[in-house]
Write a protein that holds these residues in place. Sequence first.
Motif, PDB file in Angstrom:
ATOM      1  N   ILE A   1      86.061   0.404 -17.085  1.00  0.00           N
ATOM      2  CA  ILE A   1      86.443  -0.649 -18.037  1.00  0.00           C
ATOM      3  C   ILE A   1      87.538  -0.147 -18.978  1.00  0.00           C
ATOM      4  O   ILE A   1      88.496  -0.869 -19.268  1.00  0.00           O
ATOM      5  CB  ILE A   1      85.208  -1.140 -18.814  1.00  0.00           C
ATOM      6  N   LEU A   2      87.415   1.104 -19.432  1.00  0.00           N
ATOM      7  CA  LEU A   2      88.437   1.679 -20.301  1.00  0.00           C
ATOM      8  C   LEU A   2      89.790   1.744 -19.612  1.00  0.00           C
ATOM      9  O   LEU A   2      90.824   1.531 -20.248  1.00  0.00           O
ATOM     10  CB  LEU A   2      88.005   3.077 -20.755  1.00  0.00           C
ATOM     11  N   SER A   3      89.794   2.005 -18.316  1.00  0.00           N
ATOM     12  CA  SER A   3      91.066   2.073 -17.595  1.00  0.00           C
ATOM     13  C   SER A   3      91.788   0.726 -17.617  1.00  0.00           C
ATOM     14  O   SER A   3      93.015   0.677 -17.708  1.00  0.00           O
ATOM     15  CB  SER A   3      90.849   2.544 -16.159  1.00  0.00           C
ATOM     16  N   PHE A   4      91.033  -0.371 -17.556  1.00  0.00           N
ATOM     17  CA  PHE A   4      91.667  -1.693 -17.637  1.00  0.00           C
ATOM     18  C   PHE A   4      92.243  -1.946 -19.032  1.00  0.00           C
ATOM     19  O   PHE A   4      93.344  -2.500 -19.162  1.00  0.00           O
ATOM     20  CB  PHE A   4      90.666  -2.794 -17.275  1.00  0.00           C
ATOM     21  N   PHE A   5      91.524  -1.536 -20.063  1.00  0.00           N
ATOM     22  CA  PHE A   5      92.054  -1.689 -21.423  1.00  0.00           C
ATOM     23  C   PHE A   5      93.295  -0.824 -21.635  1.00  0.00           C
ATOM     24  O   PHE A   5      94.277  -1.263 -22.244  1.00  0.00           O
ATOM     25  CB  PHE A   5      90.986  -1.344 -22.464  1.00  0.00           C
ATOM     26  N   VAL A   6      93.258   0.401 -21.140  1.00  0.00           N
ATOM     27  CA  VAL A   6      94.410   1.297 -21.278  1.00  0.00           C
ATOM     28  C   VAL A   6      95.620   0.694 -20.582  1.00  0.00           C
ATOM     29  O   VAL A   6      96.728   0.689 -21.117  1.00  0.00           O
ATOM     30  CB  VAL A   6      94.083   2.699 -20.720  1.00  0.00           C
ATOM     31  N   ARG A   7      95.405   0.171 -19.380  1.00  0.00           N
ATOM     32  CA  ARG A   7      96.528  -0.426 -18.651  1.00  0.00           C
ATOM     33  C   ARG A   7      97.071  -1.642 -19.393  1.00  0.00           C
ATOM     34  O   ARG A   7      98.292  -1.813 -19.514  1.00  0.00           O
ATOM     35  CB  ARG A   7      96.106  -0.825 -17.251  1.00  0.00           C
ATOM     36  N   GLY A   8      96.189  -2.481 -19.879  1.00  0.00           N
ATOM     37  CA  GLY A   8      96.647  -3.690 -20.555  1.00  0.00           C
ATOM     38  C   GLY A   8      97.437  -3.407 -21.815  1.00  0.00           C
ATOM     39  O   GLY A   8      98.535  -3.939 -22.013  1.00  0.00           O
ATOM     40  N   PHE A   9      96.889  -2.548 -22.681  1.00  0.00           N
ATOM     41  CA  PHE A   9      97.582  -2.276 -23.937  1.00  0.00           C
ATOM     42  C   PHE A   9      98.840  -1.440 -23.738  1.00  0.00           C
ATOM     43  O   PHE A   9      99.861  -1.666 -24.390  1.00  0.00           O
ATOM     44  CB  PHE A   9      96.639  -1.586 -24.930  1.00  0.00           C
ATOM     45  N   SER A  10      98.795  -0.475 -22.829  1.00  0.00           N
ATOM     46  CA  SER A  10      99.995   0.332 -22.645  1.00  0.00           C
ATOM     47  C   SER A  10     101.068  -0.433 -21.872  1.00  0.00           C
ATOM     48  O   SER A  10     102.251  -0.137 -22.007  1.00  0.00           O
ATOM     49  CB  SER A  10      99.683   1.667 -21.960  1.00  0.00           C
ATOM     50  N   GLN A  11     100.676  -1.426 -21.094  1.00  0.00           N
ATOM     51  CA  GLN A  11     101.680  -2.255 -20.428  1.00  0.00           C
ATOM     52  C   GLN A  11     102.435  -3.097 -21.455  1.00  0.00           C
ATOM     53  O   GLN A  11     103.638  -3.329 -21.314  1.00  0.00           O
ATOM     54  CB  GLN A  11     101.020  -3.151 -19.390  1.00  0.00           C
ATOM     55  N   LEU A  12     101.744  -3.507 -22.501  1.00  0.00           N
ATOM     56  CA  LEU A  12     102.407  -4.255 -23.567  1.00  0.00           C
ATOM     57  C   LEU A  12     103.402  -3.375 -24.333  1.00  0.00           C
ATOM     58  O   LEU A  12     104.471  -3.833 -24.734  1.00  0.00           O
ATOM     59  CB  LEU A  12     101.379  -4.807 -24.554  1.00  0.00           C
ATOM     60  N   LEU A  13     103.033  -2.118 -24.533  1.00  0.00           N
ATOM     61  CA  LEU A  13     103.834  -1.240 -25.370  1.00  0.00           C
ATOM     62  C   LEU A  13     104.859  -0.407 -24.599  1.00  0.00           C
ATOM     63  O   LEU A  13     105.966  -0.185 -25.082  1.00  0.00           O
ATOM     64  CB  LEU A  13     102.922  -0.292 -26.156  1.00  0.00           C
ATOM     65  N   LEU A  14     104.497   0.080 -23.406  1.00  0.00           N
ATOM     66  CA  LEU A  14     105.310   1.084 -22.734  1.00  0.00           C
ATOM     67  C   LEU A  14     105.908   0.649 -21.408  1.00  0.00           C
ATOM     68  O   LEU A  14     106.774   1.341 -20.879  1.00  0.00           O
ATOM     69  CB  LEU A  14     104.463   2.356 -22.494  1.00  0.00           C
ATOM     70  N   GLY A  15     105.453  -0.413 -20.844  1.00  0.00           N
ATOM     71  CA  GLY A  15     105.966  -0.857 -19.555  1.00  0.00           C
ATOM     72  C   GLY A  15     104.948  -0.641 -18.448  1.00  0.00           C
ATOM     73  O   GLY A  15     103.983   0.112 -18.582  1.00  0.00           O
ATOM     74  N   ARG A  16     105.213  -1.301 -17.312  1.00  0.00           N
ATOM     75  CA  ARG A  16     104.238  -1.322 -16.235  1.00  0.00           C
ATOM     76  C   ARG A  16     104.051   0.031 -15.559  1.00  0.00           C
ATOM     77  O   ARG A  16     102.934   0.438 -15.264  1.00  0.00           O
ATOM     78  CB  ARG A  16     104.660  -2.361 -15.208  1.00  0.00           C
TER      79      ARG A  16
END
Length: 83
Positions: free
Chosen positions: A18-33
């Motif tokens: 579950i944490l991996s999905f949150f990390v991907r979502g928030f870092s995609q907003l800030l750092l790119g895909r």
Amino acid sequence: MDQSGFVKLSIIALALVILSFFVRGFSQLLLGRGIAEMLQAPLAIIGFTLLVYLFVRATLDAVGIWTVENPEQDSETNPEGDT
């Protein structure tokens, strides 16, 4: 491994996935895909591998090959705690 350890590992594994999905979502907003996928990958792989291990361990326990100990059951059969 006893039952409490098994439950703790399963909670940790689910939390990692579950944490991996949150990390991907928030870092995609800030750092790119691309960077978000690289940050997510270790958490997802470790969590999924741990879930696969727990599934195999539970299956082997159900078959009777590799049992998961129940500390409550051990204390009932041997109340003095002697081995």
